[in-house]
Scaffold this motif. Structure first.
Motif, short mmCIF file in Angstrom:
data_model
loop_
_atom_site.label_atom_id
_atom_site.label_comp_id
_atom_site.label_asym_id
_atom_site.label_seq_id
_atom_site.Cartn_x
_atom_site.Cartn_y
_atom_site.Cartn_z
N VAL A 143 0.85 -1.18 0.00
CA VAL A 143 0.00 0.00 0.00
C VAL A 143 0.89 1.24 0.00
N GLY A 144 0.49 2.26 -0.75
CA GLY A 144 1.29 3.48 -0.83
C GLY A 144 0.76 4.39 -1.91
N GLY A 145 1.44 5.53 -2.07
CA GLY A 145 1.04 6.49 -3.08
C GLY A 145 -0.31 7.12 -2.82
N THR A 146 -0.67 7.26 -1.54
CA THR A 146 -2.01 7.75 -1.19
C THR A 146 -1.96 8.35 0.21
N VAL A 147 -3.11 8.75 0.72
CA VAL A 147 -3.24 9.18 2.11
C VAL A 147 -4.26 8.28 2.79
N VAL A 148 -4.07 8.09 4.10
CA VAL A 148 -4.94 7.20 4.88
C VAL A 148 -5.27 7.89 6.19
N PRO A 149 -6.54 7.88 6.61
CA PRO A 149 -6.91 8.53 7.88
C PRO A 149 -6.09 7.99 9.06
N PHE A 150 -5.79 8.89 9.98
CA PHE A 150 -4.93 8.58 11.12
C PHE A 150 -5.49 7.44 11.99
N GLU A 151 -6.82 7.28 12.02
CA GLU A 151 -7.40 6.29 12.93
C GLU A 151 -7.19 4.85 12.47
N GLU A 152 -6.73 4.65 11.23
CA GLU A 152 -6.55 3.28 10.73
C GLU A 152 -5.29 2.66 11.34
N GLU A 153 -5.44 1.48 11.93
CA GLU A 153 -4.31 0.80 12.56
C GLU A 153 -3.45 0.08 11.52
N GLY A 154 -2.19 -0.10 11.87
CA GLY A 154 -1.27 -0.83 11.00
C GLY A 154 -0.64 0.02 9.92
N ILE A 155 -0.89 1.34 9.93
CA ILE A 155 -0.33 2.26 8.95
C ILE A 155 0.61 3.21 9.67
N TRP A 156 1.68 3.62 8.99
CA TRP A 156 2.57 4.60 9.58
C TRP A 156 3.11 5.51 8.48
N GLY A 157 3.54 6.70 8.90
CA GLY A 157 4.07 7.67 7.96
C GLY A 157 3.91 9.07 8.52
N PRO A 158 4.39 10.09 7.80
CA PRO A 158 4.20 11.47 8.25
C PRO A 158 2.71 11.82 8.34
N LEU A 159 2.37 12.70 9.27
CA LEU A 159 0.98 13.11 9.47
C LEU A 159 0.77 14.54 8.98
N GLN A 160 -0.39 14.77 8.39
CA GLN A 160 -0.75 16.11 7.93
C GLN A 160 -2.27 16.26 7.99
N ALA A 161 -2.75 17.36 8.56
CA ALA A 161 -4.18 17.65 8.57
C ALA A 161 -4.60 18.14 7.19
N LEU A 162 -5.62 17.50 6.60
CA LEU A 162 -6.07 17.82 5.25
C LEU A 162 -7.59 17.75 5.19
N PRO A 163 -8.22 18.51 4.28
CA PRO A 163 -9.68 18.42 4.13
C PRO A 163 -10.07 17.24 3.25
N MET A 164 -11.28 16.75 3.44
CA MET A 164 -11.83 15.72 2.55
C MET A 164 -12.24 16.34 1.21
N TYR A 165 -12.88 17.50 1.27
CA TYR A 165 -13.25 18.22 0.06
C TYR A 165 -13.56 19.66 0.43
#
Length: 208
Positions: A143-165
């Motif tokens: 999995v990669g090349g995308t963004v994933v909501p912070f609440e999803e477990e098992g994912i890691w990476g830099p965090l950034q607050a972003l809008p849905m739309y």
């Protein structure tokens, strides 16, 4: 699950960090979800939100560069002053969109407006539009090349607050702001929150 997969390619892309207003403008390595909904809205020629379709995407690029860009700063007396700043961009973006609304197939064959990934010069071209089947796969998935909501477990990476739309009002309003993991590179994920595209061998997270 049957979805619409749209393959788009371009020469450049640029996704501004919301916290950088002036000065040097770095780019996010992958587009925010709001950019994807904006691109779909351009193709349809109408306002598209998560109520119309869920979206997933995977984007890769070959390199990162820095461009000089002219901006015009408006004052309260309606005068404008030009300035030049440095802006990062991504080279040769390669984007795969996944849409749950199959009726959107025709809009990408003849988009109403130019398809952009960032600035007005960041044009994208549609390479392929087809229906594909996403499946559930147990065990590890790339999995990669995308963004994933912070609440999803098992994912890691830099965090950034972003809008849905964004709203279609003036001024525009950012809707659904929350923290996302930014997955520039592929990681191994063992969970059930991603669908699997077996033809491209990667996981797809559906937003909306």
């Amino acid at each position: 699950m049957k979805v619409l997969r749209v393959h788009l390619v371009g020469w450049t892309a640029s996704f501004r960090y919301p916290i950088f207003i002036t000065g040097y403008q770095p780019t996010l390595p992958v587009p925010p979800v709001s950019t994807i909904y904006g691109l779909i809205s351009a193709a349809k020629g109408e306002y598209v939100t998560p109520l119309n379709t869920k979206v997933g995407y995977v984007m890769r690029s070959e390199a990162k560069g820095v461009d000089l860009e002219t901006i015009y700063m408006l004052s309260t007396d309606n005068s404008a002053k030009s300035n030049v700043y440095k802006r990062e961009f991504l080279l040769n973006p390669d984007l795969y969109l996944y849409l749950t609304n199959l009726s959107f197939k025709e809009i990408f064959k003849k988009p109403e407006y130019p398809l952009l990934l960032g600035r007005s010069s960041d044009l994208m071209m549609v390479e392929e539009v087809k229906e594909v089947d996403l499946m559930q796969k147990s065990g590890n998935k790339r999995v990669g090349g995308t963004v994933v909501p912070f609440e999803e477990e098992g994912i890691w990476g830099p965090l950034q607050a972003l809008p849905m739309y964004f709203s279609n009002t003036i001024p525009r309003e950012a809707i659904g702001i929350k923290p996302y993991y930014i997955l520039e590179d592929f990681i191994e994920y063992d969970g059930d929150k991603f669908w699997y595209d077996d033809t491209l061998d990667w996981g797809v997270y559906l937003h909306g």
